[in-house]
Design a protein around this motif. Structure first.
Motif, mmCIF file in Angstrom:
data_model
loop_
_atom_site.group_PDB
_atom_site.id
_atom_site.type_symbol
_atom_site.label_atom_id
_atom_site.label_comp_id
_atom_site.label_asym_id
_atom_site.label_seq_id
_atom_site.Cartn_x
_atom_site.Cartn_y
_atom_site.Cartn_z
ATOM 1 N N THR A 149 79.572 -25.775 19.699
ATOM 2 C CA THR A 149 78.661 -25.790 18.546
ATOM 3 C C THR A 149 79.069 -24.750 17.504
ATOM 4 O O THR A 149 78.945 -24.994 16.294
ATOM 5 C CB THR A 149 77.217 -25.535 19.017
ATOM 6 O OG1 THR A 149 76.852 -26.541 19.966
ATOM 7 C CG2 THR A 149 76.245 -25.572 17.851
ATOM 8 N N ALA A 182 81.697 -26.343 15.590
ATOM 9 C CA ALA A 182 81.122 -27.396 14.753
ATOM 10 C C ALA A 182 80.473 -26.811 13.504
ATOM 11 O O ALA A 182 80.559 -27.389 12.406
ATOM 12 C CB ALA A 182 80.095 -28.196 15.556
ATOM 13 N N ARG A 240 83.126 -26.082 11.024
ATOM 14 C CA ARG A 240 83.670 -27.332 10.465
ATOM 15 C C ARG A 240 82.708 -27.936 9.438
ATOM 16 O O ARG A 240 83.120 -28.308 8.327
ATOM 17 C CB ARG A 240 83.912 -28.326 11.602
ATOM 18 C CG ARG A 240 84.477 -29.668 11.141
ATOM 19 C CD ARG A 240 84.682 -30.615 12.312
ATOM 20 N NE ARG A 240 83.424 -31.022 12.947
ATOM 21 C CZ ARG A 240 83.060 -30.686 14.161
ATOM 22 N NH1 ARG A 240 83.846 -29.920 14.916
ATOM 23 N NH2 ARG A 240 81.899 -31.101 14.661
ATOM 24 N N GLU A 241 81.438 -28.048 9.779
ATOM 25 C CA GLU A 241 80.470 -28.684 8.877
ATOM 26 C C GLU A 241 80.254 -27.855 7.611
ATOM 27 O O GLU A 241 80.077 -28.417 6.522
ATOM 28 C CB GLU A 241 79.139 -28.896 9.610
ATOM 29 C CG GLU A 241 79.234 -29.842 10.798
ATOM 30 C CD GLU A 241 79.695 -31.237 10.420
ATOM 31 O OE1 GLU A 241 79.478 -31.632 9.253
ATOM 32 O OE2 GLU A 241 80.264 -31.926 11.284
ATOM 33 N N LEU A 298 83.207 -28.471 5.253
ATOM 34 C CA LEU A 298 83.151 -29.792 4.625
ATOM 35 C C LEU A 298 82.121 -29.842 3.497
ATOM 36 O O LEU A 298 82.305 -30.566 2.517
ATOM 37 C CB LEU A 298 82.811 -30.846 5.685
ATOM 38 C CG LEU A 298 83.888 -31.125 6.739
ATOM 39 C CD1 LEU A 298 83.354 -32.064 7.813
ATOM 40 C CD2 LEU A 298 85.133 -31.711 6.079
ATOM 41 N N ALA A 299 81.038 -29.065 3.643
ATOM 42 C CA ALA A 299 79.954 -29.106 2.649
ATOM 43 C C ALA A 299 80.078 -28.029 1.587
ATOM 44 O O ALA A 299 79.244 -27.971 0.673
ATOM 45 C CB ALA A 299 78.609 -28.965 3.364
ATOM 46 N N SER A 332 72.582 -20.209 8.154
ATOM 47 C CA SER A 332 73.300 -21.137 7.270
ATOM 48 C C SER A 332 72.727 -21.073 5.868
ATOM 49 O O SER A 332 71.517 -20.914 5.680
ATOM 50 C CB SER A 332 73.214 -22.566 7.805
ATOM 51 O OG SER A 332 74.091 -23.429 7.078
ATOM 52 N N ARG A 376 72.248 -31.041 5.217
ATOM 53 C CA ARG A 376 73.357 -31.799 5.790
ATOM 54 C C ARG A 376 74.108 -30.975 6.831
ATOM 55 O O ARG A 376 74.446 -31.473 7.913
ATOM 56 C CB ARG A 376 74.297 -32.251 4.669
ATOM 57 C CG ARG A 376 75.398 -33.193 5.121
ATOM 58 C CD ARG A 376 76.025 -33.910 3.946
ATOM 59 N NE ARG A 376 76.727 -33.012 3.037
ATOM 60 C CZ ARG A 376 76.309 -32.710 1.800
ATOM 61 N NH1 ARG A 376 75.180 -33.229 1.336
ATOM 62 N NH2 ARG A 376 77.008 -31.896 1.042
ATOM 63 N N VAL A 377 74.339 -29.706 6.516
ATOM 64 C CA VAL A 377 75.067 -28.842 7.451
ATOM 65 C C VAL A 377 74.267 -28.620 8.731
ATOM 66 O O VAL A 377 74.764 -28.835 9.848
ATOM 67 C CB VAL A 377 75.396 -27.484 6.789
ATOM 68 C CG1 VAL A 377 75.926 -26.498 7.825
ATOM 69 C CG2 VAL A 377 76.414 -27.667 5.688
ATOM 70 N N ALA A 434 73.927 -31.757 10.850
ATOM 71 C CA ALA A 434 75.166 -32.117 11.534
ATOM 72 C C ALA A 434 75.449 -31.180 12.700
ATOM 73 O O ALA A 434 75.919 -31.614 13.764
ATOM 74 C CB ALA A 434 76.328 -32.102 10.544
ATOM 75 N N VAL A 435 75.158 -29.892 12.530
ATOM 76 C CA VAL A 435 75.375 -28.926 13.613
ATOM 77 C C VAL A 435 74.441 -29.235 14.779
ATOM 78 O O VAL A 435 74.856 -29.238 15.944
ATOM 79 C CB VAL A 435 75.162 -27.482 13.110
ATOM 80 C CG1 VAL A 435 75.228 -26.496 14.281
ATOM 81 C CG2 VAL A 435 76.209 -27.111 12.066
ATOM 82 N N ALA A 437 75.626 -32.399 16.597
ATOM 83 C CA ALA A 437 76.804 -32.121 17.429
ATOM 84 C C ALA A 437 76.407 -31.325 18.662
ATOM 85 O O ALA A 437 76.885 -31.605 19.784
ATOM 86 C CB ALA A 437 77.839 -31.356 16.620
#
Length: 399
Positions: A236, A239, A242-243, A246-247, A276, A286-287, A290-291, A294
């Motif tokens: 996690t 992840a 990564r997320e 991307l954002a 975050s 969104r972040v 998604a976290v 995942a």
């Protein structure tokens, strides 16, 4: 003033500061603030939520101009985050008096309590309580890592926890609040400016991820028989990175608790805290979504249960446009330079109070961008530029 504050709460090993709410170091900082107020003939008072105020003039007159920040720290924090704003406020008052300024409005300096949230896990407790964004019931449930509740900590420090709560009458006295802060990033360093004006604070929050597995022997339990919560937690963390990338956002697991926390034991619980932040609400949702998604997939794959709890959240803060523009006008009136206006991902008391009163912020250049670290730094010339900028702003607003 700076030299007097430097040793308070400083750890000899790390060189960082451990000024946590309602501890001995916090008490020393509070005593220092009261001494500075009394040395200048200001009226010192502590409100029902433990925030300290120093007044020039009668605040009941209303439309007061207030400045200040906080004196507490994150674990092993730097010397500038918070204290620079408080020290600069007293220095600006000294400069205003040297100029012979005649005030048309009351002037206040404030030290907000427990801004960093290092002890109880929630940032800006003092300003949240004052603004009614934290209820008495919620505050009474706050607990530190040793199981000490906020009420018990306040009592031990000599304050009455039964008096805490929203303070609209006090906030109604304030016409404008301006907070000076060291920049927590390198935007000013990249533009070559010593001082800037804040435009907005990114939406941000803290989420607790509880991965619950099964404790067992690290040496005798086969890998296929394990329900190890450390594995989905580790996945996690990756992840989240990564997320966020991307954002175009940021996401950080910076705190972890493990039970039973033995070298030769498979954990039964891994608890991690996600911080975050993003430029807008959609990106942040969104972040975090998604976290969490995942994390649930990883937990299921390892036979581990997962609970996710949002512990705090602050929506996007747009500082009062009229006040922000007035700051930029005041600072640019005697020069041909454009005062940089920038947003930030860091939360502040000014952001919390923005829903109740007009607020604005000044940032002082941070040449490395490092903050929440012993390596945090701002050059003396830039700090003095911040004091003079704050002085000009207070003169413009209070006269």
């Amino acid at each position: 003033m700076w030299r007097e504050l430097l040793p308070v709460g400083r750890d000899s090993g790390s060189g960082g500061y451990r000024r946590y709410a309602w501890t001995g170091a916090d008490a020393e900082c509070r005593a220092w603030f009261e001494e500075q107020a009394e040395a200048r003939g200001l009226v010192h008072e502590v409100d029902r939520n433990g925030n300290q105020w120093a007044w020039l003039g009668d605040p009941s007159q209303g439309d007061a101009v207030v400045t200040g920040s906080h004196l507490d720290s994150v674990p092993d924090g730097g010397a500038f985050d918070g204290p620079l704003g408080v020290v600069s406020s007293f220095a600006a008052l000294d400069e205003l008096r040297r100029r012979g300024v005649q005030f048309a409005k009351p002037l206040g300096i404030v030290n907000f309590g427990d801004e960093e949230g290092a002890r109880f896990g929630l940032a800006c407790v003092g300003s949240r309580l004052a603004g009614g964004q934290l209820t008495v019931e919620q505050a009474h449930r706050l607990t530190d890592g040793d199981g000490v509740t906020l009420p018990r900590a306040m009592e031990a420090a000599g304050y009455d926890p039964d008096g805490i709560g929203a303070d609209p009458e006090r906030l109604a006295r304030i016409g404008a609040f301006v907070e000076l802060h060291v920049e927590q990033g390198r935007a000013l360093d990249l533009t070559g400016d010593a001082v800037g004006v804040a435009s907005a604070i990114w939406p941000h929050g803290r989420w607790r991820f509880d991965f619950r597995g099964e404790a067992n022997h690290a040496g005798t339990t086969r890998l296929v028989d394990r329900h190890d919560p450390m594995l989905p937690y580790a996945e996690t963390v990756l992840a989240a990175r990564r997320e966020a990338r991307l954002a175009g956002a940021v996401a950080t697991f910076g705190k972890i608790a493990v039970e039973p926390n033995g070298v030769n034991a498979i954990p039964s619980l891994v608890r991690g805290w996600l911080d975050s932040r993003a430029a807008d609400q959609e990106a942040l949702d969104r972040v975090v979504g998604a976290v969490e998604s995942a994390a649930r997939d990883y937990a299921a794959a390892h036979g581990v249960d997962l609970d996710v709890v949002r512990e705090s959240f602050t929506p996007v803060v747009e500082f009062d446009h009229a006040l922000r523009d007035e700051l930029a006008r005041i600072l640019g009136k005697d020069t041909d330079l454009t005062v940089p206006v920038l947003e930030t991902g860091a939360g502040h008391d000014a952001g919390i109070l923005s829903t109740s009163i007009p607020t604005a912020m000044l940032f002082v250049r941070n040449p490395t961008g490092v903050s929440h670290s012993p390596a945090e730094f701002a050059a003396e010339d830039d700090c003095l530029a911040g004091v003079h900028a704050l002085t000009d702003v207070l003169e413009g607003l209070a006269t």
